[in-house]
Design an enzyme around this catalytic site. Structure first.
Site, PDB file in Angstrom:
ATOM      1  N   GLY A  44       0.933  -1.117   0.556  1.00 50.67           N
ATOM      2  CA  GLY A  44      -0.203  -0.064   0.182  1.00 50.67           C
ATOM      3  C   GLY A  44       1.137   0.958   0.089  1.00 50.67           C
TER       4      GLY A  44
ATOM      5  N   GLU B  58       4.327   4.405   5.905  1.00 51.52           N
ATOM      6  CA  GLU B  58       3.340   3.168   5.624  1.00 51.52           C
ATOM      7  C   GLU B  58       1.667   4.267   5.239  1.00 51.52           C
ATOM      8  OE1 GLU B  58       1.632   0.577   5.946  1.00 51.52           O
ATOM      9  OE2 GLU B  58       1.128  -0.624   7.187  1.00 51.52           O
ATOM     10  N   ASP B  59       0.784   2.965   4.586  1.00 52.35           N
ATOM     11  CA  ASP B  59      -0.442   3.636   4.006  1.00 52.35           C
ATOM     12  C   ASP B  59      -1.349   4.053   4.702  1.00 52.35           C
ATOM     13  OD1 ASP B  59      -0.651   1.038   4.455  1.00 52.35           O
ATOM     14  OD2 ASP B  59      -1.627   0.600   2.786  1.00 52.35           O
TER      15      ASP B  59
ATOM     16  N   ASP C 151      -4.339   1.465  11.340  1.00 51.79           N
ATOM     17  CA  ASP C 151      -5.385   1.359  11.501  1.00 51.79           C
ATOM     18  C   ASP C 151      -5.632   0.554  13.195  1.00 51.79           C
ATOM     19  OD1 ASP C 151      -8.172  -0.425  12.049  1.00 51.79           O
ATOM     20  OD2 ASP C 151      -7.785  -1.205  10.654  1.00 51.79           O
TER      21      ASP C 151
ATOM     22  N   PHE D  78     -13.617   2.438   5.354  1.00 50.17           N
ATOM     23  CA  PHE D  78     -12.721   1.175   4.504  1.00 50.17           C
ATOM     24  C   PHE D  78     -12.655   2.588   3.584  1.00 50.17           C
ATOM     25  CE2 PHE D  78     -11.104  -0.886   0.854  1.00 50.17           C
ATOM     26  CZ  PHE D  78     -10.266  -1.981   1.566  1.00 50.17           C
TER      27      PHE D  78
ATOM     28  N   ARG E 184      -5.437   1.349  -7.024  1.00 44.04           N
ATOM     29  CA  ARG E 184      -4.113   1.678  -6.007  1.00 44.04           C
ATOM     30  C   ARG E 184      -3.594   2.859  -6.915  1.00 44.04           C
ATOM     31  NH1 ARG E 184      -2.280  -1.879  -2.170  1.00 44.04           N
ATOM     32  NH2 ARG E 184      -2.539  -4.172  -2.569  1.00 44.04           N
TER      33      ARG E 184
HETATM   34  P1  XMP Z   1      -3.726  -3.123  11.658  1.00 46.97           P
HETATM   35  O1  XMP Z   1      -4.728  -2.781  12.103  1.00 46.97           O
HETATM   36  O2  XMP Z   1      -2.384  -3.387  11.923  1.00 46.97           O
HETATM   37  O3  XMP Z   1      -3.377  -2.620  10.247  1.00 46.97           O
HETATM   38  O4  XMP Z   1      -3.097  -1.120  11.852  1.00 46.97           O
HETATM   39  C1  XMP Z   1      -3.124  -1.654   9.106  1.00 46.97           C
HETATM   40  C2  XMP Z   1      -2.688  -2.595   7.328  1.00 46.97           C
HETATM   41  O5  XMP Z   1      -4.806  -2.785   7.757  1.00 46.97           O
HETATM   42  C3  XMP Z   1      -4.828  -2.577   6.129  1.00 46.97           C
HETATM   43  N1  XMP Z   1      -6.215  -1.511   6.317  1.00 46.97           N
HETATM   44  C4  XMP Z   1      -6.342  -1.507   5.216  1.00 46.97           C
HETATM   45  N2  XMP Z   1      -6.819  -0.777   4.163  1.00 46.97           N
HETATM   46  N3  XMP Z   1      -8.286   0.383   3.506  1.00 46.97           N
HETATM   47  C5  XMP Z   1      -7.099  -0.540   2.342  1.00 46.97           C
HETATM   48  O6  XMP Z   1      -7.053  -0.457   2.117  1.00 46.97           O
HETATM   49  C6  XMP Z   1      -8.535   0.275   4.595  1.00 46.97           C
HETATM   50  O7  XMP Z   1      -9.368   1.533   4.970  1.00 46.97           O
HETATM   51  C7  XMP Z   1      -7.755  -0.298   5.567  1.00 46.97           C
HETATM   52  N4  XMP Z   1      -7.301  -0.142   6.899  1.00 46.97           N
HETATM   53  C8  XMP Z   1      -6.437  -1.282   6.721  1.00 46.97           C
HETATM   54  C9  XMP Z   1      -3.746  -1.887   5.523  1.00 46.97           C
HETATM   55  O8  XMP Z   1      -2.850  -2.542   4.414  1.00 46.97           O
HETATM   56  C10 XMP Z   1      -2.729  -1.332   6.844  1.00 46.97           C
HETATM   57  O9  XMP Z   1      -1.576  -1.974   6.171  1.00 46.97           O
HETATM   58 MG    MG Z   2      -0.937  -1.430   3.992  1.00 44.26          MG
END
Ligand code: XMP
Ligand code: MG
Length: 179
Positions: free
Chosen positions: A48, A103-104, A107, A156, A169
């Protein structure tokens, strides 16, 4: 606002290209100040973060070593799973380095908490996180990421590197799933 369709879902524009680019330039100025005189190692989290990393890196006024890792905690759907597998590891040791993870989206924070610990165990001198997006409502840790461009609610999102089932992407803006 423009709606788009990806596979079976409809998304609406949430952050414009201009807004994203302006915030990245701001963030780069901050990173340029904070890392002045240092030689940070940028660790970009695939897939991402590839577009964010490319744009952020080209605003930096130093020449950073950039490495990529790929972790799996997410399986094509729209919710985080909490599992962690290293699909691509660092090519050089982070020992003694000031690491900036790019990081993108943060969450729950579990992915980056895991990566931060892993880098510290491998001897990094410091580890900070720069995330394009911060889904603060889901975050499970006391300290927020050191740097982020946008705090967003728990929707999302796709575009600008982020995918829905590996699509979307290459969108220049960020879109959120329509309810
Ligand atoms: P955590 O919960 O470990 O997750 O912080 C981070 C990863 O979860 C993915 N992620 C998303 N990917 N749209 C996405 O395309 C979203 O809204 C989303 N929310 C979480 C992402 O890969 C990130 O690295
Ligand atoms: Mg990611």
């Amino acid at each position: 606002m423009k709606d788009i369709r990806i596979l079976d879902k409809v998304f609406e524009e949430y952050l414009s290209e201009e807004n994203i680019q302006a915030r990245i330039a701001d963030l780069a100025r901050q990173i340029n100040r904070d890392y002045a005189g240092k030689d940070p190692l940028i660790v970009s989290v695939l897939n991402g973060a590839f577009i964010f990393t490319a744009d952020l890196a080209r605003h930096l006024n130093f020449d950073p070593e950039i490495q990529f890792v790929r972790l799996s905690s997410y399986h094509g759907g729209t919710k985080s799973s909490g599992q962690m597998r290293v699909l691509l590891d660092l090519s050089n040791s982070p020992e003694g380095r000031d690491v900036l993870i790019v990081e993108d989206i943060v969450d729950t924070g579990r992915t980056l908490d895991w990566l931060r610990r892993d880098l510290m165990v491998k001897g990094a001198n410091s580890v900070k996180i720069a995330s394009l997006l911060f889904k603060h409502e889901m975050y499970q840790f006391p300290e927020p990421p050191e740097y982020f461009c946008f705090k967003i609610p728990n929707a999302f999102v796709v575009g600008y590197g982020l995918d829905y089932a590996e699509r979307g992407r290459n969108l220049r803006a960020i879109y959120s799933l329509k309810p």
